[in-house]
Design an enzyme around this catalytic site. Structure first.
Site, PDB file in Angstrom:
ATOM      1  N   LYS A 188      -7.880  -3.339 -11.009  1.00 21.35           N
ATOM      2  CA  LYS A 188      -7.527  -1.920 -11.141  1.00 21.35           C
ATOM      3  C   LYS A 188      -6.021  -1.789 -11.291  1.00 21.35           C
ATOM      4  O   LYS A 188      -5.269  -1.989 -10.340  1.00 21.35           O
ATOM      5  CB  LYS A 188      -7.977  -1.097  -9.924  1.00 21.35           C
ATOM      6  CG  LYS A 188      -7.914   0.404 -10.252  1.00 21.35           C
ATOM      7  CD  LYS A 188      -7.832   1.300  -9.055  1.00 21.35           C
ATOM      8  CE  LYS A 188      -6.449   1.483  -8.498  1.00 21.35           C
ATOM      9  NZ  LYS A 188      -5.485   2.130  -9.412  1.00 21.35           N
ATOM     10  N   GLU A 264       1.841  -8.589  -2.155  1.00 26.86           N
ATOM     11  CA  GLU A 264       3.247  -8.563  -2.581  1.00 26.86           C
ATOM     12  C   GLU A 264       3.685  -7.109  -2.456  1.00 26.86           C
ATOM     13  O   GLU A 264       3.217  -6.239  -3.191  1.00 26.86           O
ATOM     14  CB  GLU A 264       3.381  -9.070  -4.013  1.00 26.86           C
ATOM     15  CG  GLU A 264       2.986 -10.544  -4.124  1.00 26.86           C
ATOM     16  CD  GLU A 264       3.276 -11.164  -5.475  1.00 26.86           C
ATOM     17  OE1 GLU A 264       3.442 -10.428  -6.465  1.00 26.86           O
ATOM     18  OE2 GLU A 264       3.344 -12.398  -5.546  1.00 26.86           O
ATOM     19  N   CYS A 298      10.616  -4.559  -7.761  1.00 22.94           N
ATOM     20  CA  CYS A 298      10.615  -4.787  -6.312  1.00 22.94           C
ATOM     21  C   CYS A 298      11.758  -5.691  -5.882  1.00 22.94           C
ATOM     22  O   CYS A 298      12.132  -5.701  -4.722  1.00 22.94           O
ATOM     23  CB  CYS A 298       9.287  -5.399  -5.901  1.00 22.94           C
ATOM     24  SG  CYS A 298       8.984  -6.977  -6.706  1.00 22.94           S
ATOM     25  N   GLU A 391      13.115   1.854   1.388  1.00 20.78           N
ATOM     26  CA  GLU A 391      13.028   1.515  -0.037  1.00 20.78           C
ATOM     27  C   GLU A 391      12.993   2.804  -0.866  1.00 20.78           C
ATOM     28  O   GLU A 391      12.179   3.689  -0.627  1.00 20.78           O
ATOM     29  CB  GLU A 391      11.749   0.707  -0.312  1.00 20.78           C
ATOM     30  CG  GLU A 391      11.643   0.290  -1.777  1.00 20.78           C
ATOM     31  CD  GLU A 391      10.298  -0.362  -2.127  1.00 20.78           C
ATOM     32  OE1 GLU A 391       9.261   0.205  -1.773  1.00 20.78           O
ATOM     33  OE2 GLU A 391      10.313  -1.426  -2.769  1.00 20.78           O
TER      34      GLU A 391
HETATM   35  P1  NAD Z   1       1.322   1.854  -4.744  1.00 22.88           P
HETATM   36  O1  NAD Z   1       1.120   1.075  -3.495  1.00 22.88           O
HETATM   37  O2  NAD Z   1       1.417   3.320  -4.645  1.00 22.88           O
HETATM   38  O3  NAD Z   1       0.138   1.576  -5.779  1.00 22.88           O
HETATM   39  C1  NAD Z   1      -0.172   0.274  -6.203  1.00 22.88           C
HETATM   40  C2  NAD Z   1      -1.642   0.220  -6.573  1.00 22.88           C
HETATM   41  O4  NAD Z   1      -2.420   0.446  -5.417  1.00 22.88           O
HETATM   42  C3  NAD Z   1      -2.075   1.277  -7.602  1.00 22.88           C
HETATM   43  O5  NAD Z   1      -2.994   0.681  -8.471  1.00 22.88           O
HETATM   44  C4  NAD Z   1      -2.729   2.330  -6.730  1.00 22.88           C
HETATM   45  O6  NAD Z   1      -3.685   3.105  -7.396  1.00 22.88           O
HETATM   46  C5  NAD Z   1      -3.375   1.471  -5.662  1.00 22.88           C
HETATM   47  N1  NAD Z   1      -3.636   2.138  -4.389  1.00 22.88           N
HETATM   48  C6  NAD Z   1      -2.903   3.113  -3.802  1.00 22.88           C
HETATM   49  N2  NAD Z   1      -3.452   3.441  -2.608  1.00 22.88           N
HETATM   50  C7  NAD Z   1      -4.539   2.650  -2.443  1.00 22.88           C
HETATM   51  C8  NAD Z   1      -5.506   2.514  -1.413  1.00 22.88           C
HETATM   52  N3  NAD Z   1      -5.452   3.241  -0.303  1.00 22.88           N
HETATM   53  N4  NAD Z   1      -6.489   1.602  -1.578  1.00 22.88           N
HETATM   54  C9  NAD Z   1      -6.547   0.836  -2.693  1.00 22.88           C
HETATM   55  N5  NAD Z   1      -5.660   0.936  -3.715  1.00 22.88           N
HETATM   56  C10 NAD Z   1      -4.652   1.822  -3.577  1.00 22.88           C
HETATM   57  O7  NAD Z   1       2.607   1.223  -5.436  1.00 22.88           O
HETATM   58  P2  NAD Z   1       3.335   1.709  -6.771  1.00 22.88           P
HETATM   59  O8  NAD Z   1       3.997   3.009  -6.481  1.00 22.88           O
HETATM   60  O9  NAD Z   1       2.381   1.596  -7.883  1.00 22.88           O
HETATM   61  O10 NAD Z   1       4.425   0.549  -6.957  1.00 22.88           O
HETATM   62  C11 NAD Z   1       5.689   0.568  -6.364  1.00 22.88           C
HETATM   63  C12 NAD Z   1       5.702  -0.241  -5.089  1.00 22.88           C
HETATM   64  O11 NAD Z   1       5.237  -1.545  -5.347  1.00 22.88           O
HETATM   65  C13 NAD Z   1       7.088  -0.414  -4.496  1.00 22.88           C
HETATM   66  O12 NAD Z   1       7.000  -0.311  -3.111  1.00 22.88           O
HETATM   67  C14 NAD Z   1       7.460  -1.836  -4.890  1.00 22.88           C
HETATM   68  O13 NAD Z   1       8.412  -2.454  -4.070  1.00 22.88           O
HETATM   69  C15 NAD Z   1       6.139  -2.512  -4.799  1.00 22.88           C
HETATM   70  N6  NAD Z   1       6.099  -3.724  -5.629  1.00 22.88           N
HETATM   71  C16 NAD Z   1       6.157  -4.944  -5.017  1.00 22.88           C
HETATM   72  C17 NAD Z   1       6.148  -6.122  -5.777  1.00 22.88           C
HETATM   73  C18 NAD Z   1       6.234  -7.483  -5.164  1.00 22.88           C
HETATM   74  O14 NAD Z   1       6.043  -8.462  -5.885  1.00 22.88           O
HETATM   75  N7  NAD Z   1       6.526  -7.618  -3.872  1.00 22.88           N
HETATM   76  C19 NAD Z   1       6.078  -6.014  -7.165  1.00 22.88           C
HETATM   77  C20 NAD Z   1       6.040  -4.750  -7.752  1.00 22.88           C
HETATM   78  C21 NAD Z   1       6.042  -3.604  -6.967  1.00 22.88           C
HETATM   79  O1  6OD Z   2       8.279 -12.429 -11.494  1.00 20.01           O
HETATM   80  C1  6OD Z   2       7.232 -12.341 -10.846  1.00 20.01           C
HETATM   81  O2  6OD Z   2       6.380 -13.236 -10.835  1.00 20.01           O
HETATM   82  C2  6OD Z   2       6.968 -11.150 -10.044  1.00 20.01           C
HETATM   83  N1  6OD Z   2       5.838 -11.179  -9.305  1.00 20.01           N
HETATM   84  C3  6OD Z   2       7.819 -10.108 -10.072  1.00 20.01           C
HETATM   85  C4  6OD Z   2       7.684  -8.951  -9.287  1.00 20.01           C
HETATM   86  C5  6OD Z   2       8.504  -7.922  -9.510  1.00 20.01           C
HETATM   87  C6  6OD Z   2       8.381  -6.717  -8.773  1.00 20.01           C
HETATM   88  O3  6OD Z   2       8.532  -5.615  -9.242  1.00 20.01           O
END
Ligand code: NAD
Ligand code: 6OD
Length: 487
Positions: A188, A264, A298, A391
């Site tokens: 998803k 992640e 992120c 964040e």
């Molecule tokens: P989000 O957590 O709002 O959503 C991510 C996904 O989870 C979406 O597909 C959403 O529909 C789904 N989702 C939301 N609530 C849910 C629930 N209760 N149950 C199941 N699925 C659910 O995140 P976002 O706003 O899409 O992305 C930004 C965030 O992601 C930031 O906090 C960023 O730091 C983090 N991020 C982390 C990494 C990493 O590698 N550590 C990478 C990219 C983004």
């Molecule tokens: O480079 C990657 O493999 C990775 N997972 C990046 C994540 C970026 C976050 O926004």
């Protein structure tokens, strides 16, 4: 601005049991964040659709999980080739959904998605299998020996839930190793970015994996498709990338069935700049690490700690660089733009000096209807300020001074998060000393976001659970079974 500049949307559809389904009453609009235009609509998967996807994945497990390494590796390579063959379409769709600059999508997102499939095709062949010869004193039969060897079996049906910032890159970062290890998948993507995932389903359909091996559903998270999927009793593992708070919510529902998770999550990433660093390289590197994709990665830097003797010069130069940035993309949505702007206001209320940005840019064209915010550099806040602790996930960084190496490490580590950090120094001994002391899963020295897909990737504290990348992903997506044969 011509609409071609903002990309070209595709018609998002679910892909379940080898069929595309876009029927169903519930739909929501797909908005291009560059100019706020509605570019399509997305079907919202109901519980029945999610159940059908999980059932299809379960039914495909024997065929896909039982296939050889050669078959799986060849399929992954064909998927990579298929994405490559439609490269421009993928770029267009990624730009349409995210509003990110075209060269970013064309140089990072889509090539990395292709690279993810190729990397795991290669890694499959390199997987060692372990064996131990065991002496069994007193064993009267055979040679008095046993042979223990372990094989890895797939976990089963894997739910993959991904965010909007690097939509195809982050989806394929999990889909590729999950399939490589022999699992079947229900994915998803974020509700904000359904398009490249739909194109990926088309490519996988053409490649012809066993029906149900890969399924795609669209929709929202909490109380909707995302939760139906992660709470599903027939899902064997969950791989999630997104906000830490969402990780908490998913872990709660995963606890019900003791479903293993790989997470992640968010970050509040520090950069430490020592006075002995190459000043220009450190400024340019910090501009990149803070403002690439308008801070919506992120790994982006939101906290910069600079040795006091160069702090004022660094702040001035970083501010100059931020003001000179052009061609940057918008926030993903109006809601996210409002969140980022609320932090710009909070920073001022908390006493920050705004060195650059702090508001909404005026372009004088269609972009003024979109969700842009200015790249923002702040200074003057205390370590306890919310702007320094929480964040934001936008183009914002706060620059604070430090006096000693120990203080720099302590400030960098004073955070609920621990995803990535950057250290700028020309002193190799110092780099070796400082990097392992920084509480983060990934530490870059004199660079940022330099990636080798074989390396461990992930965060500590609120930034995640487990490691992905290379062998680490294949380990998560499979489990060893020990077989002991008396010989
Ligand atoms: P989000 O957590 O709002 O959503 C991510 C996904 O989870 C979406 O597909 C959403 O529909 C789904 N989702 C939301 N609530 C849910 C629930 N209760 N149950 C199941 N699925 C659910 O995140 P976002 O706003 O899409 O992305 C930004 C965030 O992601 C930031 O906090 C960023 O730091 C983090 N991020 C982390 C990494 C990493 O590698 N550590 C990478 C990219 C983004
Ligand atoms: O480079 C990657 O493999 C990775 N997972 C990046 C994540 C970026 C976050 O926004």
């Amino acid at each position: 601005m011509a609409r071609s500049v903002v990309g070209k949307a595709v018609r998002p559809a679910h892909y379940v049991a080898g069929e595309f389904r876009s029927v169903g009453a519930a739909r929501f609009p797909l908005v291009n964040p560059v100019d706020g235009a509605v570019v399509g609509e997305v079907p919202e998967a109901d519980r029945e659709t999610v159940d059908a996807a999980v059932a299809a994945a379960r039914a495909a497990l024997a065929a896909w999980g039982g296939s050889s390494v050669e078959v799986r590796a060849a399929a992954l390579r064909r998927i990579a080739d298929g994405v490559e063959a439609r490269f421009d379409e993928f770029v267009d769709a990624e730009v349409a959904d995210t509003g990110k600059p075209r060269d970013l999508a064309a140089s990072v997102d889509i090539p990395r998605a292709i690279g993810n499939f190729r990397a795991y095709a290669d890694l499959l062949y390199g997987r060692p299998e372990r064996a131990h010869s065991t002496a069994v004193p007193g064993w009267s039969g055979g040679t008095g020996q046993a042979l223990n060897y372990s094989v890895r079996r797939p976990l089963g049906v894997v739910a993959i839930v991904s965010p909007w910032n690097l939509p195809l890159l982050l989806l394929t970062w999990k889909v590729a190793p999950a399939l490589a290890a022999g699992n079947t998948v229900v994915a998803k993507p974020s509700e904000e970015t359904p398009s490249t995932a739909t194109l990926l389903a088309e490519v996988i359909h053409e490649v012809g994996l066993p029906v149900g091996t890969f399924n795609l559903i669209h929709g929202h998270g909490a109380g909707a498709a995302g939760e139906f999927l992660t709470a599903h009793p027939d899902v064997d593992a969950i791989a999630f990338t997104g906000e830490s708070a969402t990780g908490t919510a998913i872990m709660r529902v995963a606890a019900e069935h003791i479903t293993p998770v790989s997470f992640e999550l968010g970050g509040k990433n520090p950069a430490i700049v020592f006075a002995d660093a190459d000043f220009e390289q450190a400024v340019a590197g910090t501009l990149r690490s803070a403002f690439t994709h308008s801070g919506q990665i992120c790994l982006c830097t939101e906290r910069v700690y600079v040795e006091r003797s160069i702090h004022a010069d660094f702040v001035a130069e970083l501010g100059r660089g931020a003001r000179a940035l052009t061609g940057y993309g918008p926030m993903i949505s109006a809601a996210h733009r409002d969140k980022v702007l609320s932090y710009y206001r909070l920073a001022v209320e908390e006493g920050a000096t705004v060195v650059a940005g702090g508001g909404v840019p005026a372009f004088g064209d269609e972009r003024d209807r979109g969700f842009h915010v200015e790249p923002t550099v702040l200074t003057g806040l205390s370590q306890g300020a919310r702007t320094v602790r929480e964040e934001v996930f936008g183009p914002i960084c706060h620059v604070a001074p430090f006096d000693t190496e120990d203080e720099a490490v302590a400030l960098a580590n004073d955070s609920p998060y621990g995803l990535a950090a950057t250290v700028w120094t020309r002193d190799l001994s110092r780099a070796h000393r400082v990097a392992p002391r920084v509480a983060a899963g990934i530490v870059w020295v004199n660079c940022w976001n330099l990636r080798d897909l074989r390396t461990p990737f992930g965060g500590i504290k609120a930034s995640g659970i487990g490691r992905e990348g290379g062998e680490y992903s294949l380990d998560f997506f499979s489990e060893p079974v020990n077989i002991c044969i008396a010989i």
